[in-house]
Design a protein around this motif. Structure first.
Motif, PDB file in Angstrom:
ATOM      1  N   LEU A 139      -3.185   2.179  12.122  1.00  0.00           N
ATOM      2  CA  LEU A 139      -2.610   0.872  11.792  1.00  0.00           C
ATOM      3  C   LEU A 139      -2.240   0.120  13.062  1.00  0.00           C
ATOM      4  N   GLN A 140      -1.804   0.873  14.073  1.00  0.00           N
ATOM      5  CA  GLN A 140      -1.415   0.252  15.338  1.00  0.00           C
ATOM      6  C   GLN A 140      -2.597  -0.507  15.936  1.00  0.00           C
ATOM      7  N   SER A 141      -3.787   0.051  15.794  1.00  0.00           N
ATOM      8  CA  SER A 141      -4.955  -0.614  16.381  1.00  0.00           C
ATOM      9  C   SER A 141      -5.679  -1.504  15.370  1.00  0.00           C
ATOM     10  N   SER A 142      -5.092  -1.694  14.189  1.00  0.00           N
ATOM     11  CA  SER A 142      -5.736  -2.535  13.168  1.00  0.00           C
ATOM     12  C   SER A 142      -5.448  -4.012  13.433  1.00  0.00           C
ATOM     13  N   SER A 143      -6.062  -4.866  12.612  1.00  0.00           N
ATOM     14  CA  SER A 143      -5.867  -6.315  12.770  1.00  0.00           C
ATOM     15  C   SER A 143      -4.642  -6.827  12.015  1.00  0.00           C
ATOM     16  N   ILE A 144      -3.932  -5.967  11.322  1.00  0.00           N
ATOM     17  CA  ILE A 144      -2.759  -6.396  10.536  1.00  0.00           C
ATOM     18  C   ILE A 144      -1.589  -6.694  11.490  1.00  0.00           C
ATOM     19  N   ASP A 145      -0.888  -7.826  11.257  1.00  0.00           N
ATOM     20  CA  ASP A 145       0.145  -8.269  12.208  1.00  0.00           C
ATOM     21  C   ASP A 145       1.476  -7.536  12.058  1.00  0.00           C
ATOM     22  N   ILE A 146       1.875  -7.289  10.796  1.00  0.00           N
ATOM     23  CA  ILE A 146       3.237  -6.818  10.528  1.00  0.00           C
ATOM     24  C   ILE A 146       3.174  -5.545   9.681  1.00  0.00           C
ATOM     25  N   GLU A 159       0.820  -1.226   0.000  1.00  0.00           N
ATOM     26  CA  GLU A 159       0.000   0.000   0.000  1.00  0.00           C
ATOM     27  C   GLU A 159       0.852   1.274   0.000  1.00  0.00           C
ATOM     28  N   PRO A 160       1.669   1.495  -1.049  1.00  0.00           N
ATOM     29  CA  PRO A 160       2.404   2.760  -1.101  1.00  0.00           C
ATOM     30  C   PRO A 160       1.473   3.969  -1.100  1.00  0.00           C
ATOM     31  N   ALA A 161       0.226   3.784  -1.528  1.00  0.00           N
ATOM     32  CA  ALA A 161      -0.732   4.903  -1.529  1.00  0.00           C
ATOM     33  C   ALA A 161      -1.017   5.393  -0.105  1.00  0.00           C
ATOM     34  N   PHE A 162      -0.722   4.561   0.909  1.00  0.00           N
ATOM     35  CA  PHE A 162      -0.927   4.973   2.307  1.00  0.00           C
ATOM     36  C   PHE A 162      -0.005   6.125   2.697  1.00  0.00           C
ATOM     37  N   ASN A 163       1.037   6.368   1.904  1.00  0.00           N
ATOM     38  CA  ASN A 163       1.941   7.471   2.222  1.00  0.00           C
ATOM     39  C   ASN A 163       1.534   8.762   1.528  1.00  0.00           C
ATOM     40  N   VAL A 164       0.362   8.753   0.876  1.00  0.00           N
ATOM     41  CA  VAL A 164      -0.038   9.906   0.072  1.00  0.00           C
ATOM     42  C   VAL A 164      -1.435  10.439   0.449  1.00  0.00           C
ATOM     43  N   PHE A 165      -2.392   9.516   0.536  1.00  0.00           N
ATOM     44  CA  PHE A 165      -3.797   9.953   0.700  1.00  0.00           C
ATOM     45  C   PHE A 165      -4.243   9.769   2.150  1.00  0.00           C
ATOM     46  N   PHE A 166      -3.740  10.634   3.026  1.00  0.00           N
ATOM     47  CA  PHE A 166      -3.885  10.389   4.468  1.00  0.00           C
ATOM     48  C   PHE A 166      -5.333  10.381   4.940  1.00  0.00           C
ATOM     49  N   ASP A 167      -6.149  11.289   4.405  1.00  0.00           N
ATOM     50  CA  ASP A 167      -7.541  11.330   4.865  1.00  0.00           C
ATOM     51  C   ASP A 167      -8.276  10.063   4.457  1.00  0.00           C
ATOM     52  N   GLU A 168      -8.059   9.645   3.208  1.00  0.00           N
ATOM     53  CA  GLU A 168      -8.707   8.412   2.736  1.00  0.00           C
ATOM     54  C   GLU A 168      -8.195   7.194   3.507  1.00  0.00           C
ATOM     55  N   VAL A 169      -6.900   7.188   3.833  1.00  0.00           N
ATOM     56  CA  VAL A 169      -6.341   6.067   4.607  1.00  0.00           C
ATOM     57  C   VAL A 169      -7.140   5.887   5.883  1.00  0.00           C
ATOM     58  N   ASN A 170      -7.358   6.986   6.571  1.00  0.00           N
ATOM     59  CA  ASN A 170      -8.031   6.903   7.865  1.00  0.00           C
ATOM     60  C   ASN A 170      -9.545   6.756   7.740  1.00  0.00           C
ATOM     61  N   ASP A 171     -10.116   7.295   6.658  1.00  0.00           N
ATOM     62  CA  ASP A 171     -11.567   7.151   6.461  1.00  0.00           C
ATOM     63  C   ASP A 171     -11.947   5.725   6.084  1.00  0.00           C
ATOM     64  N   TRP A 172     -11.261   5.156   5.097  1.00  0.00           N
ATOM     65  CA  TRP A 172     -11.675   3.821   4.647  1.00  0.00           C
ATOM     66  C   TRP A 172     -10.494   2.926   4.226  1.00  0.00           C
ATOM     67  N   GLY A 173      -9.299   3.474   4.058  1.00  0.00           N
ATOM     68  CA  GLY A 173      -8.166   2.692   3.542  1.00  0.00           C
ATOM     69  C   GLY A 173      -7.779   1.541   4.445  1.00  0.00           C
ATOM     70  N   ILE A 174      -7.664   1.808   5.734  1.00  0.00           N
ATOM     71  CA  ILE A 174      -7.256   0.750   6.666  1.00  0.00           C
ATOM     72  C   ILE A 174      -8.396  -0.247   6.866  1.00  0.00           C
ATOM     73  N   ALA A 175      -9.623   0.253   6.880  1.00  0.00           N
ATOM     74  CA  ALA A 175     -10.779  -0.647   6.993  1.00  0.00           C
ATOM     75  C   ALA A 175     -10.851  -1.588   5.791  1.00  0.00           C
ATOM     76  N   ALA A 176     -10.600  -1.061   4.592  1.00  0.00           N
ATOM     77  CA  ALA A 176     -10.625  -1.904   3.390  1.00  0.00           C
ATOM     78  C   ALA A 176      -9.485  -2.937   3.444  1.00  0.00           C
ATOM     79  N   LEU A 177      -8.338  -2.512   3.951  1.00  0.00           N
ATOM     80  CA  LEU A 177      -7.213  -3.447   4.100  1.00  0.00           C
ATOM     81  C   LEU A 177      -7.565  -4.582   5.066  1.00  0.00           C
ATOM     82  N   GLU A 178      -8.207  -4.228   6.169  1.00  0.00           N
ATOM     83  CA  GLU A 178      -8.623  -5.262   7.137  1.00  0.00           C
ATOM     84  C   GLU A 178      -9.635  -6.216   6.502  1.00  0.00           C
ATOM     85  N   ARG A 179     -10.484  -5.685   5.660  1.00  0.00           N
ATOM     86  CA  ARG A 179     -11.447  -6.544   4.945  1.00  0.00           C
ATOM     87  C   ARG A 179     -10.711  -7.535   4.045  1.00  0.00           C
TER      88      ARG A 179
END
Ligand SMILES: [Zn+2]
Length: 342
Positions: free
Chosen positions: A242-249, A179-199
């Motif tokens: 990301l710290q509180s997400s379900s992703i391990d690494i 997810e290199p896009a996580f270093n660019v679209f910060f608002d989207e990352v927090n709105d739905w990016g991490i949730a979509a990753l967890e999905r």
């Protein structure tokens, strides 16, 4: 995994010249049909051999099975028309002609599962398989159908989850989403990016990783980096969630980058793949330089959660340089193992 400080690479390794033009991204295959299938498998074996020779602990296919880390996956999906191209701005950085989403996206058949089974047959070491992340996939397409980056990301997350479950069943130990896009679209990352990753990672029993970086050492990326100033604090924006997400690494770029190491404190508790190899330079790191980066990271990562790695993929480098860097990574990790564990 009992190995302490297990080493791995973030992604791609160079391709041999008989398979595709080396030191080039998106380079076309030189073989076709059955020869291409065999050529990819032979290249995978060589890439694995280089990793094993260097003493890398968690191995991969070196991405010998794909032309590009995002496009090759998308090519296998329905709903995307590769003939209908539009120019869009990728990662807010450079313009590219990209395919269009023209109808509902789906995965008619598995994409990498046969390749993963082949890799699994070749080694008893833990294997890691990389998939693009939903947000980065969205960011490489023109969407004329959903007309919503978020909606399209959720569809991709569902598709990625289907693929990931099959990869897990094929014996993959770590599934990594890039997810290199996580270093660019910060608002989207927090709105739905991490949730979509967890999905995308939902229901997996194997370990999951997300790789966030400042990209390959290509010109568009190095030019962008020049605009970022003396301290790169992009990670700061995504790390708390990301710290509180379900992703391990979490896999990061550290060595030779201007990322303040203390940002890693924000993901304390996660396993961290610390990039200790610069992929934007032909200079082969000394083991001591690798050890220095790892030592700095140890201020913020518990030793049993530190995974020495590369900043990003090494496809654009020569095979000689990439092998040198693999060796340096391995030797550098060994220095720290001795310091910590005797
Ligand atoms: Zn990367």
């Amino acid at each position: 995994m009992k190995t302490l400080l297990p080493t791995s690479t973030a992604g791609s390794l160079p391709k041999p010249s008989w398979l595709a033009q080396p030191e080039t991204l998106w380079s076309p295959w030189k073989l076709k049909d059955q020869e291409l299938t065999e050529g990819k498998q032979d290249a995978l074996r060589l890439s694995l051999y280089d990793q094993l020779q260097a003493g890398i602990d968690i191995v991969s296919d070196g991405e010998q099975t794909r032309q590009h880390f995002v496009t090759t996956f998308i090519e296998q999906l329905s709903g995307v028309d590769f003939e209908k191209r539009e120019t869009v701005r990728i990662r807010d950085r450079y313009d590219a002609s990209v395919p269009s989403v023209v109808s509902d996206v789906d995965r008619p058949q598995s994409v990498f599962v046969e390749d993963a089974k082949f890799l699994r047959q070749q080694t008893d070491k833990p294997i890691k398989w990389a998939l693009p992340g939903p947000m980065t996939m969205v960011d490489t397409l023109y969407d004329d159908h959903y007309r919503s980056r978020e909606k399209l990301a959720w569809e991709f997350a569902r598709i990625l989850n289907e693929e990931a479950r099959e990869l897990e069943a094929a014996g993959v130990n770590i599934i990594q989403f890039d997810e290199p896009a996580f270093n660019v679209f910060f608002d989207e990352v927090n709105d739905w990016g991490i949730a979509a990753l967890e999905r995308a990672a939902e229901g997996l029993n194997c370990e999951t990783a997300v790789h966030i970086c400042y990209g390959y050492g290509i010109k568009a990326n190095t030019d962008w980096k020049k605009t970022l100033g003396s301290e790169w604090k992009q990670y700061e924006r995504a790390f708390p969630k990301l710290q509180s997400s379900s992703i391990d690494i979490i896999s990061l770029e550290c060595h030779n980058s201007r990322v303040p190491m203390e940002l890693i404190e924000l993901i304390r508790g996660k396993k961290v793949m610390v990039g200790a190899i610069d992929v934007a330079s032909d200079t082969i790191e000394t083991p001591e330089a690798v050890a220095d980066t790892l030592r700095m990271a140890l201020q913020f990562v518990d030793a049993e959660k530190l995974y020495p790695s590369t900043n990003c993929g090494m496809a654009p480098l020569s095979r000689r340089v990439a092998r040198g860097k693999l060796n340096a990574l391995s030797s550098g990790a060994q220095i720290i193992r001795k310091e910590l564990f005797g």
